[in-house]
Scaffold this motif. Sequence first.
Motif, PDB file in Angstrom:
ATOM      1  N   PRO B  96      46.462  51.332  39.041  1.00  0.00           N
ATOM      2  CA  PRO B  96      47.893  51.101  38.784  1.00  0.00           C
ATOM      3  C   PRO B  96      48.191  49.738  38.169  1.00  0.00           C
ATOM      4  O   PRO B  96      49.253  49.529  37.615  1.00  0.00           O
ATOM      5  CB  PRO B  96      48.516  51.210  40.181  1.00  0.00           C
ATOM      6  CG  PRO B  96      47.418  50.897  41.135  1.00  0.00           C
ATOM      7  CD  PRO B  96      46.154  51.375  40.478  1.00  0.00           C
ATOM      8  N   PHE B  97      47.246  48.809  38.287  1.00  0.00           N
ATOM      9  CA  PHE B  97      47.453  47.446  37.773  1.00  0.00           C
ATOM     10  C   PHE B  97      46.622  47.239  36.503  1.00  0.00           C
ATOM     11  O   PHE B  97      45.608  47.903  36.302  1.00  0.00           O
ATOM     12  CB  PHE B  97      47.028  46.414  38.826  1.00  0.00           C
ATOM     13  CG  PHE B  97      45.843  46.845  39.645  1.00  0.00           C
ATOM     14  CD1 PHE B  97      44.569  46.828  39.113  1.00  0.00           C
ATOM     15  CD2 PHE B  97      46.018  47.293  40.956  1.00  0.00           C
ATOM     16  CE1 PHE B  97      43.471  47.249  39.850  1.00  0.00           C
ATOM     17  CE2 PHE B  97      44.912  47.713  41.708  1.00  0.00           C
ATOM     18  CZ  PHE B  97      43.647  47.691  41.150  1.00  0.00           C
ATOM     19  N   PRO B  98      47.032  46.305  35.652  1.00  0.00           N
ATOM     20  CA  PRO B  98      46.209  45.994  34.478  1.00  0.00           C
ATOM     21  C   PRO B  98      44.899  45.328  34.911  1.00  0.00           C
ATOM     22  O   PRO B  98      44.867  44.637  35.928  1.00  0.00           O
ATOM     23  CB  PRO B  98      47.062  45.003  33.680  1.00  0.00           C
ATOM     24  CG  PRO B  98      48.393  44.960  34.332  1.00  0.00           C
ATOM     25  CD  PRO B  98      48.260  45.504  35.704  1.00  0.00           C
ATOM     26  N   ILE B  99      43.865  45.572  34.137  1.00  0.00           N
ATOM     27  CA  ILE B  99      42.553  45.001  34.453  1.00  0.00           C
ATOM     28  C   ILE B  99      42.095  44.097  33.304  1.00  0.00           C
ATOM     29  O   ILE B  99      42.138  44.494  32.135  1.00  0.00           O
ATOM     30  CB  ILE B  99      41.510  46.116  34.688  1.00  0.00           C
ATOM     31  CG1 ILE B  99      41.940  46.982  35.894  1.00  0.00           C
ATOM     32  CG2 ILE B  99      40.123  45.523  34.920  1.00  0.00           C
ATOM     33  CD1 ILE B  99      41.055  48.196  36.128  1.00  0.00           C
ATOM     34  N   VAL B 100      41.679  42.895  33.655  1.00  0.00           N
ATOM     35  CA  VAL B 100      41.140  41.949  32.681  1.00  0.00           C
ATOM     36  C   VAL B 100      39.655  41.795  32.998  1.00  0.00           C
ATOM     37  O   VAL B 100      39.296  41.480  34.131  1.00  0.00           O
ATOM     38  CB  VAL B 100      41.841  40.571  32.815  1.00  0.00           C
ATOM     39  CG1 VAL B 100      41.211  39.557  31.869  1.00  0.00           C
ATOM     40  CG2 VAL B 100      43.335  40.698  32.550  1.00  0.00           C
ATOM     41  N   SER B 101      38.785  42.047  32.024  1.00  0.00           N
ATOM     42  CA  SER B 101      37.343  41.879  32.270  1.00  0.00           C
ATOM     43  C   SER B 101      36.844  40.602  31.607  1.00  0.00           C
ATOM     44  O   SER B 101      36.952  40.435  30.390  1.00  0.00           O
ATOM     45  CB  SER B 101      36.554  43.083  31.744  1.00  0.00           C
ATOM     46  OG  SER B 101      36.604  44.132  32.683  1.00  0.00           O
ATOM     47  N   ALA B 102      36.304  39.710  32.427  1.00  0.00           N
ATOM     48  CA  ALA B 102      35.708  38.461  31.940  1.00  0.00           C
ATOM     49  C   ALA B 102      34.209  38.695  31.836  1.00  0.00           C
ATOM     50  O   ALA B 102      33.485  38.606  32.815  1.00  0.00           O
ATOM     51  CB  ALA B 102      36.005  37.333  32.918  1.00  0.00           C
ATOM     52  N   MET B 103      33.742  39.042  30.621  1.00  0.00           N
ATOM     53  CA  MET B 103      32.368  39.517  30.465  1.00  0.00           C
ATOM     54  C   MET B 103      31.450  38.414  29.916  1.00  0.00           C
ATOM     55  O   MET B 103      31.012  38.454  28.777  1.00  0.00           O
ATOM     56  CB  MET B 103      32.369  40.755  29.569  1.00  0.00           C
ATOM     57  CG  MET B 103      33.295  41.827  30.136  1.00  0.00           C
ATOM     58  SD  MET B 103      33.606  43.219  29.055  1.00  0.00           S
ATOM     59  CE  MET B 103      32.066  44.124  29.209  1.00  0.00           C
ATOM     60  N   GLN B 104      31.211  37.452  30.780  1.00  0.00           N
ATOM     61  CA  GLN B 104      30.374  36.299  30.420  1.00  0.00           C
ATOM     62  C   GLN B 104      28.943  36.681  30.052  1.00  0.00           C
ATOM     63  O   GLN B 104      28.376  36.177  29.112  1.00  0.00           O
ATOM     64  CB  GLN B 104      30.266  35.409  31.653  1.00  0.00           C
ATOM     65  CG  GLN B 104      31.021  34.159  31.564  1.00  0.00           C
ATOM     66  CD  GLN B 104      30.776  33.318  32.805  1.00  0.00           C
ATOM     67  OE1 GLN B 104      29.777  33.446  33.509  1.00  0.00           O
ATOM     68  NE2 GLN B 104      31.691  32.451  33.054  1.00  0.00           N
ATOM     69  N   GLY B 105      28.375  37.544  30.871  1.00  0.00           N
ATOM     70  CA  GLY B 105      26.969  37.913  30.678  1.00  0.00           C
ATOM     71  C   GLY B 105      26.827  39.235  29.933  1.00  0.00           C
ATOM     72  O   GLY B 105      27.820  39.850  29.527  1.00  0.00           O
ATOM     73  N   HIS B 106      25.588  39.691  29.767  1.00  0.00           N
ATOM     74  CA  HIS B 106      25.317  40.951  29.063  1.00  0.00           C
ATOM     75  C   HIS B 106      26.030  42.120  29.722  1.00  0.00           C
ATOM     76  O   HIS B 106      26.146  42.173  30.936  1.00  0.00           O
ATOM     77  CB  HIS B 106      23.828  41.284  29.102  1.00  0.00           C
ATOM     78  CG  HIS B 106      22.954  40.208  28.586  1.00  0.00           C
ATOM     79  ND1 HIS B 106      23.149  39.635  27.346  1.00  0.00           N
ATOM     80  CD2 HIS B 106      21.883  39.589  29.129  1.00  0.00           C
ATOM     81  CE1 HIS B 106      22.230  38.711  27.160  1.00  0.00           C
ATOM     82  NE2 HIS B 106      21.452  38.659  28.220  1.00  0.00           N
TER      83      HIS B 106
END
Lengths: 82, 252
Positions: B96-106
Amino acid sequence: MTKEEVIEVIKRNIVENLDDVEADSIDPTKSMKEYGANSLDMIEVVSTSMRELNIKIPRSELAELGNIDELADKFMEYINKG
Amino acid sequence: MKAEENVPVRWHLDDNGVAELMMCDREHNNLFTDSFIDAFLGALSEIEKERPICLLISGLPDVFSGGADKETLLDLCDGKIVVKDLEISERLVAAPFPIVSAMQGHAVGGGLVIGLCSDVMVLARESRYGAVFMNLGFTPGMGTTELLPMAFGPFIASEMMLGGRTFRGGELAERGVPVNAIVPKADVYRRARRIALQIADKPVDSVYLLKYTLSSEKRKRLIDARRNEDLMHRITFAMPETRRRISEQYNE
């Protein structure tokens, strides 16, 4: 194909797969790690080079190699088997 | 200091209304082991109860996630199990909430899909991203066939899925992949958190309404993808070559 040519192929793929590395600055007695390669970078360099050289080497045989020169030796072994 | 126990997933809710979910299974590099998936889905359920305004997902500095583990893939070849990791994409897309992905690694395979199911994706120039399923002989899953072209564009998505190569974040940036940001690794988390905080500044009910509307296309596409991907999996996981490739590639 000579070992020098194999090293050139590897160097070219290192340059294409890493930021800010020039072919002339690559010393084959060093590991790719020293040029900033991480594990997946190394997999890409090795697999692209193998495709270019038309050889297939099982991963288990590649795991223990320590530097670019040893990788070239391993490639030569398979090229000569060809 | 006492060595910390290996907990696959941690989460907390901060005062701004941002929930943070950290995938930190160092032992298995955030591969989708059974215990990882259970912890991940369990954390999502708990987070949903807290009604955060936004969720920020991060991984280990060098690995965001590598997707399915070898045992699961071999069990799939044997037809022993149902695909549990599918639930990850379904739950994320339906959040139900927005998702932010912080994809530092592989992030490869299913690991990349976590990002694709998000609303905001921040990648690192130095890390690699790939839909490597076909290297192992089987067709992409978890909605990749629909979500990847939607996110990265059809041509790059086809190259990623058919060729199975991993791409450096820097290369994706040069090719104009339209994610939110592709920045040096050291800046990924900060950039992602800044976006999460901008979202968290808004009223929660409005954010949830808008998120529901914006995610409708993804939810539809995921249903379509599942139908085709399940069918392709039934064929490709039954092929002896797939089993051989999985056994070889995961040689540690």
